[in-house]
Design a protein around this motif. Structure first.
Motif, PDB file in Angstrom:
ATOM      1  N   PRO B   9      16.661 -21.394  26.381  1.00 48.99           N
ATOM      2  CA  PRO B   9      16.795 -22.733  26.964  1.00 48.99           C
ATOM      3  C   PRO B   9      16.750 -23.850  25.931  1.00 48.99           C
ATOM      4  CG  PRO B   9      14.640 -21.799  27.469  1.00 48.99           C
ATOM      5  CD  PRO B   9      15.454 -20.715  26.845  1.00 48.99           C
ATOM      6  N   PHE B  10      16.057 -23.611  24.813  1.00 49.89           N
ATOM      7  CA  PHE B  10      16.000 -24.643  23.767  1.00 49.89           C
ATOM      8  C   PHE B  10      17.390 -24.874  23.200  1.00 49.89           C
ATOM      9  CE2 PHE B  10      11.835 -22.651  23.994  1.00 49.89           C
ATOM     10  CZ  PHE B  10      10.981 -23.746  24.039  1.00 49.89           C
ATOM     11  N   THR B  11      18.142 -23.778  23.017  1.00 49.71           N
ATOM     12  CA  THR B  11      19.502 -23.896  22.511  1.00 49.71           C
ATOM     13  C   THR B  11      20.396 -24.571  23.545  1.00 49.71           C
ATOM     14  OG1 THR B  11      19.120 -21.819  21.353  1.00 49.71           O
ATOM     15  CG2 THR B  11      21.393 -22.595  21.467  1.00 49.71           C
ATOM     16  N   VAL B  12      20.248 -24.163  24.824  1.00 49.90           N
ATOM     17  CA  VAL B  12      21.069 -24.760  25.883  1.00 49.90           C
ATOM     18  C   VAL B  12      20.869 -26.282  25.901  1.00 49.90           C
ATOM     19  CG1 VAL B  12      21.412 -24.904  28.383  1.00 49.90           C
ATOM     20  CG2 VAL B  12      21.071 -22.683  27.304  1.00 49.90           C
ATOM     21  N   PHE B  13      19.635 -26.714  25.717  1.00 52.36           N
ATOM     22  CA  PHE B  13      19.344 -28.149  25.753  1.00 52.36           C
ATOM     23  C   PHE B  13      19.545 -28.830  24.399  1.00 52.36           C
ATOM     24  CE2 PHE B  13      17.064 -30.281  29.414  1.00 52.36           C
ATOM     25  CZ  PHE B  13      17.655 -29.481  30.370  1.00 52.36           C
ATOM     26  N   LYS B  65      14.666 -25.833  34.441  1.00 54.04           N
ATOM     27  CA  LYS B  65      13.563 -25.275  35.214  1.00 54.04           C
ATOM     28  C   LYS B  65      12.524 -24.643  34.274  1.00 54.04           C
ATOM     29  CE  LYS B  65      12.887 -22.456  39.311  1.00 54.04           C
ATOM     30  NZ  LYS B  65      13.460 -21.463  40.200  1.00 54.04           N
ATOM     31  N   THR B  66      13.011 -23.984  33.232  1.00 57.76           N
ATOM     32  CA  THR B  66      12.102 -23.325  32.294  1.00 57.76           C
ATOM     33  C   THR B  66      11.379 -24.338  31.404  1.00 57.76           C
ATOM     34  OG1 THR B  66      13.593 -21.440  32.241  1.00 57.76           O
ATOM     35  CG2 THR B  66      11.981 -21.577  30.473  1.00 57.76           C
ATOM     36  N   LEU B  67      12.120 -25.322  30.924  1.00 59.56           N
ATOM     37  CA  LEU B  67      11.546 -26.224  29.927  1.00 59.56           C
ATOM     38  C   LEU B  67      10.599 -27.258  30.520  1.00 59.56           C
ATOM     39  CD1 LEU B  67      14.575 -26.931  27.550  1.00 59.56           C
ATOM     40  CD2 LEU B  67      12.646 -25.379  27.193  1.00 59.56           C
ATOM     41  N   ARG B  68      10.829 -27.632  31.779  1.00 60.69           N
ATOM     42  CA  ARG B  68      10.042 -28.759  32.284  1.00 60.69           C
ATOM     43  C   ARG B  68       8.581 -28.368  32.538  1.00 60.69           C
ATOM     44  NH1 ARG B  68      12.300 -29.509  38.421  1.00 60.69           N
ATOM     45  NH2 ARG B  68      11.725 -27.422  39.038  1.00 60.69           N
ATOM     46  N   ASP B  69       8.324 -27.088  32.778  1.00 68.50           N
ATOM     47  CA  ASP B  69       6.944 -26.648  32.943  1.00 68.50           C
ATOM     48  C   ASP B  69       6.434 -26.125  31.602  1.00 68.50           C
ATOM     49  OD1 ASP B  69       4.579 -25.705  34.607  1.00 68.50           O
ATOM     50  OD2 ASP B  69       5.217 -23.845  33.646  1.00 68.50           O
ATOM     51  N   PRO B  70       5.324 -26.684  31.077  1.00 67.03           N
ATOM     52  CA  PRO B  70       4.860 -26.299  29.741  1.00 67.03           C
ATOM     53  C   PRO B  70       4.603 -24.804  29.613  1.00 67.03           C
ATOM     54  CG  PRO B  70       3.544 -28.120  30.625  1.00 67.03           C
ATOM     55  CD  PRO B  70       4.480 -27.693  31.711  1.00 67.03           C
ATOM     56  N   TRP B  71       4.158 -24.156  30.688  1.00 64.90           N
ATOM     57  CA  TRP B  71       3.833 -22.736  30.584  1.00 64.90           C
ATOM     58  C   TRP B  71       5.070 -21.862  30.546  1.00 64.90           C
ATOM     59  CZ3 TRP B  71      -0.599 -21.229  28.860  1.00 64.90           C
ATOM     60  CH2 TRP B  71      -1.720 -22.052  29.017  1.00 64.90           C
ATOM     61  N   ARG B  73       7.865 -22.929  29.524  1.00 60.90           N
ATOM     62  CA  ARG B  73       8.433 -23.292  28.226  1.00 60.90           C
ATOM     63  C   ARG B  73       7.782 -22.442  27.130  1.00 60.90           C
ATOM     64  NH1 ARG B  73       6.544 -28.881  26.582  1.00 60.90           N
ATOM     65  NH2 ARG B  73       7.516 -29.473  28.546  1.00 60.90           N
ATOM     66  N   ALA B  74       6.457 -22.284  27.222  1.00 61.38           N
ATOM     67  CA  ALA B  74       5.739 -21.498  26.222  1.00 61.38           C
ATOM     68  C   ALA B  74       6.236 -20.056  26.213  1.00 61.38           C
ATOM     69  CB  ALA B  74       4.243 -21.529  26.512  1.00 61.38           C
ATOM     70  N   LYS B  75       6.438 -19.490  27.420  1.00 57.48           N
ATOM     71  CA  LYS B  75       6.939 -18.112  27.490  1.00 57.48           C
ATOM     72  C   LYS B  75       8.308 -18.004  26.818  1.00 57.48           C
ATOM     73  CE  LYS B  75       4.847 -16.105  31.596  1.00 57.48           C
ATOM     74  NZ  LYS B  75       5.143 -15.594  32.943  1.00 57.48           N
ATOM     75  N   ALA B  76       9.186 -18.980  27.127  1.00 64.34           N
ATOM     76  CA  ALA B  76      10.529 -18.954  26.544  1.00 64.34           C
ATOM     77  C   ALA B  76      10.449 -19.073  25.031  1.00 64.34           C
ATOM     78  CB  ALA B  76      11.376 -20.092  27.127  1.00 64.34           C
ATOM     79  N   LEU B  77       9.538 -19.901  24.574  1.00 62.36           N
ATOM     80  CA  LEU B  77       9.370 -20.087  23.129  1.00 62.36           C
ATOM     81  C   LEU B  77       8.961 -18.764  22.474  1.00 62.36           C
ATOM     82  CD1 LEU B  77       9.064 -22.215  20.742  1.00 62.36           C
ATOM     83  CD2 LEU B  77       6.639 -22.152  21.293  1.00 62.36           C
TER      84      LEU B  77
END
Lengths: 608, 166, 140
Positions: B9-13, B65-71, B73-77
């Protein structure tokens, strides 16, 4: 090479249609807002009623509604409650309807009229055709595209069935739009009102609630909830039971229909008055004299109203908000005229509900705005909607594994990889469900499909990536890809409660036969518009272009002939021949002077 | 059936792969990307592109949806930095689990007048989890970060159960 | 039918819910979790001198299948020997309860909890045994 002069491209006209349980109507974009399209009497609402008259006529709308009591078994209403559902699901509902609903192939419901059976899609198509005809008459031009609204709570099958109905009615459905979302568009159209809005939509047969966030022209649905089986009809039903209690037990369709109409009348009067009286004389079938106070009515409907408020609370929670964070509360649907509904909603939210837009018209007006966006005429607005129900796959043992969670913004997608369980297996079956429950038996079966033609390999070796994508209509699309061979396939889901593609195709052919008159009328309008544009364009071009005299004369002659045909109100075939003749003449002219001049002239015409 | 991870998601954004992202800036980016990618604004495109357009719009929505929630987001990271790290670090300290069980019990039998205090405690625990996660990520100790994410899930679930009861 | 009557029975009337004194030398405690679904399972055994399990208790926070799996596990544990208990496999629980595939992880959790409890008891016991042996060894 020269090209024939073409009439200028008008801005694409796309209708917004509210296909309601009780009434339907169309609207179009007009300036910054939208306007509803009215019939000759200035009436915008087409009752969603179809009467199959014993004399063979099919009557739709107000005239059909008037025949309810004359032909109760042949007059179909509330068809929206049946569309996209199975006969078993609507069985209980059907017992309260004066017309007959039977189970046909694959357990689908059909309306039985005499010896004929009608699908809910076909009946909905008849209503849509009437709406379309009213709109075309009001606009003075044919329309082929529309945005059609459905309750947010409609599942995949109900959406697909509504799309099919539009297609049967000769309309390309550019979007299935959620009703509360449409209504919010009608309220927030200037786009300047940023904030959070709750839309409470209580119609005749369904209830929907949506929470929206508006940011600089982007309308984002945060959550939606509702009840496909709760609406003003249920209020009527409760009043109807009081009336029926005074009559001998009966299943006489005439009595049921008369009681239904009387109950609706009582409800409407109780919205303004504290007390309403009813005298119903059914001749030898009995008579009723009854007085109902508003307090009695409200006590009866209070549990139903509470059910809607529970949905409101859930939607607010799903949006990750608290009730006090709502900026606006918007009412949609005729049943929000009931004072108790307004009072309870205001008490819950602490906000005075908006009533700026007629609740009967708001959905169609909003649909027209979205229609204009999809036509490519307006890029300032954007709608981001959500899928109302989760989608999942059945796993062994009857449990459902969720793939896409409800309230996910659409489009949305998820990819899962599947393999085979036994050696040389070349197909894998997948079954898709929609709903929130853990077990398949408690969810709605959407369809089954099979991944076929897998390479014959030892068990577990094939790797098939299946992508489940929910498009902007909220309809599921599935694509599969074998990871080793790269072979790709789009999968046709066999709908469980709708029409197969073949059925739609066949019904289209049938309807073309029936609708030939319709088609010819549309063609005539089209051809006439085209001919008029050609005459105007060619005349101007002749003034500008420098042509040899004989050619000028020939073109002038053909133009005059076409003008004569227009003046004589000639039929489409004659006009078409005239147009073709003129096209041939202008096309044979060696250089492209004339056609470029014609194009220029047409452009000038357009600007003027 | 195995889940195929969505694109990073970081790349998508087009945002840096970090734990802390400005919420308002992220939302503005989402609205802008939506305007650029939504099929409603790209209807004139060739029909063949249709599925690609839908897929791109879906990626944007799903990444938001993934990035807006910090948790999440953390998993995706963590998955983006070290694929499989979450699955490989599911075993949590029994003492921590015993505490989680006690918390769950407390939630199940909480008295109405204690809901507020319990909610505040759970919220504090989650805040502490995130601070510790930030430290783990800062030290590039991704397995510890993965366990931290898993552990926080118990606190989140207890909080959700508490809200459900209230 | 996705859930067997046995699952429903154990879920509605769970056996052996409760706690034993985790500090007692004859008690082994296992706490395990499945973070993705947020389940936690605590399983305790009280072992007699003859190596037989005298009592078993559990507390599980999770779905019905997780509760049923641990409830069933405690039933099986009571009266059996520690060595036999160590042989219990999750597949036996799946079979007995007819768990659907999506719920197999619940049975795995139960097996892990049994193993963890036995390990805890053995650790305590080995320490105690070691201490006795040590003391005995000191005697000339």
């Amino acid at each position: 090479m020269t090209t024939a002069p073409q009439p200028p491209a008008a801005p694409r006209l796309v209708l917004g249609i509210d296909l309601g349980t009780t009434n339907s109507l169309a609207a179009v974009r007009a300036g910054k807002g939208a306007r509803v399209l009215r019939d000759r009497d200035g009436e915008p609402l087409v009752p969603s009623v179809v009467c199959f008259h014993p004399d063979g006529r099919t009557i739709v709308g107000r005239d059909a509604k008037a025949l309810r009591l004359d032909f109760p078994e042949r007059t179909v209403f509330s068809i929206k409650r049946l569309i996209g559902r199975s006969a078993a699901e609507v069985q209980q509902e059907a017992t309260r309807l004066p017309y007959r609903v039977v189970a046909a192939d694959r357990g689908l419901p059909r309306v039985q009229i005499g010896d004929q059976q009608w699908t809910p899609e076909a009946i909905s198509a008849l209503i849509l055709q009437q709406v379309k005809a009213t709109a075309e008459q009001a606009l003075g031009q044919p329309v082929r595209e529309a945005v059609v609204t459905v309750p947010a709570w409609f599942d995949d099958a109900q959406r697909q069935a509504t799309k099919d109905a539009a297609q049967l009615a000769g309309l390309e459905c550019l979007r299935i739009l959620n009703e509360p979302t449409a209504a919010a568009l009608a309220y927030g159209i200037d786009g300047s009102k940023d904030g959070t809005a709750l839309v409470y939509d209580l119609g005749g047969g369904t209830f929907d609630v949506s929470i929206l966030r508006i940011d600089d022209g982007v309308f984002r649905v945060l959550s939606t909830a509702g009840d496909t089986h709760l609406g003003g009809d249920d209020f009527d039903e409760l009043l109807g039971q009081r009336i029926l209690a005074q009559l001998p037990p009966t299943s006489d369709p005439y009595v049921l229909q008369a009681v239904r109409a009387a109950a609706e009348g009582l409800k409407i009067r109780l919205s303004d008055a504290d007390r309403a009286e009813l005298e119903l004389d059914l001749g030898d079938r009995g008579a009723v004299k009854l007085a109902v106070t508003r307090a009695e009515f409200e006590a009866a409907i209070a549990p139903l109203v509470q059910r809607t408020l529970d949905c409101v609370t859930r939607a607010v929670k799903d949006a990750g908000l608290q009730l006090h964070e709502l900026d606006d509360v918007v009412l949609v649907g005729g049943s929000t005229r009931v004072p108790l509904v307004r009072a309870r909603l205001q008490a819950l939210t602490g906000k005075v509900p908006h009533t700026g837009v007629d609740p009967d018209l708001a959905v169609a007006l909003g649909a027209a705005i979205q229609a204009d966006v999809l036509a490519g005429n307006d890029r300032s607005l954007l709608l981001l909607d959500v899928i109302p129900l989760s989608l999942g796959l059945e796993t062994l043992g009857g449990a459902v594994q969720k793939l896409i969670l409800r309230n996910s913004t659409i489009p949305t997608s998820v990819t899962e990889e599947f393999s085979t369980g036994v050696d040389n297996q070349t197909a894998v079956d997948l079954t898709i469900y929609q709903g929130e429950r853990e077990l398949a038996q408690d969810c709605r079966l959407l369809g089954r499909f099979q991944l076929r033609g897998l390479p014959a390999l030892p068990a577990g070796l094939p790797r098939i990536a299946v992508t489940f994508l929910v498009d902007a209509d909220g309809v599921l699309r599935v694509t599969a890809r074998e990871q080793r061979t790269g072979a790709q396939a789009s999968i046709q889901i066999v709908p469980t409660f709708g029409l197969t593609r073949d059925e739609v195709r066949k019904m289209m052919l049938d309807s073309i036969e029936h609708a030939q008159h319709d088609y010819l009328a549309r063609e005539a309008i089209d051809t006439r518009n085209k001919a008029e544009a050609m005459v105007r364009g060619t005349q101007k071009a002749l003034q500008m272009a420098e042509l040899p005299p004989d050619q000028t004369y020939a073109v002038q002659k053909a133009t005059k002939a076409l003008q004569k045909l227009l003046a004589a109100n000639a039929d489409a075939a004659a006009l078409k021949a005239g147009c073709d003749e003129l096209t041939k003449l202008t096309a044979t002219i060696a250089d492209d002077v004339i056609s470029s001049a014609v194009t220029k002239a047409l452009k000038a015409d357009e600007i003027r | 059936m195995t889940h195929v991870p969505a694109p990073d998601p970081f790349t998508v954004f087009g945002v840096p792969r970090t734990l802390d992202l400005d919420a308002r800036e992220l939302e503005r980016r989402y609205l802008r990307l939506s305007r650029e990618c939504h099929p409603d604004h790209l209807r004139t495109q060739d029909a063949n592109d249709c599925l690609a357009v839908l897929q791109r719009a879906a990626e944007v929505n799903d990444a938001w949806k993934t990035l807006r929630d910090p948790w999440t987001r953390a998993k995706a990271l963590l998955e983006a930095e070290s694929p499989g790290v979450l699955a490989a670090n599911k075993k949590l300290d029994p003492a921590f689990l015993a505490d989680a069980l006690e918390l769950a019990e407390e939630v199940a039998f909480v008295r109405p007048d204690h809901v507020g205090a319990l909610r505040a405690r759970l919220q504090q625990a989650l805040d502490a989890d995130f601070a510790a996660l930030r430290a783990d990520v800062g030290r590039a100790d991704l397995p510890a970060a993965a366990r931290r994410v898993h552990g926080a899930h118990y606190h989140k679930k207890a909080l959700a159960d508490l809200e459900h009861k209230a | 039918m996705a859930y067997s009557d046995k699952v429903l029975d154990h879920y509605q009337n769970p056996r052996n819910v409760g706690s034993l004194d985790k500090n007692a030398p004859d008690v082994g405690t296992g706490v395990v979790g499945a973070p993705e679904c947020g389940d936690v399972m605590k399983l305790q055994i009280k072992v007699g001198d003859d190596g037989r399990i005298l009592d078993a208790k559990f507390k599980t926070y999770g779905c019905g299948s997780a509760i049923a799996s641990s409830s069933l596990a405690t039933e099986w544990l009571k009266g059996t020997t520690v060595d036999a208990a160590a042989q219990i496999k999750n597949t036996q629980i799946v079979e007995e309860l007819s768990l659907p595939p999506v719920k197999i992880h619940c049975s795995v959790l139960a097996e892990d909890a049994i193993k963890a409890a036995i390990e805890d008891w053995r650790k305590k016991n080995a320490a105690a045994q070691g201490a006795t042996e040590g003391a005995a060894g000191a005697k000339p």
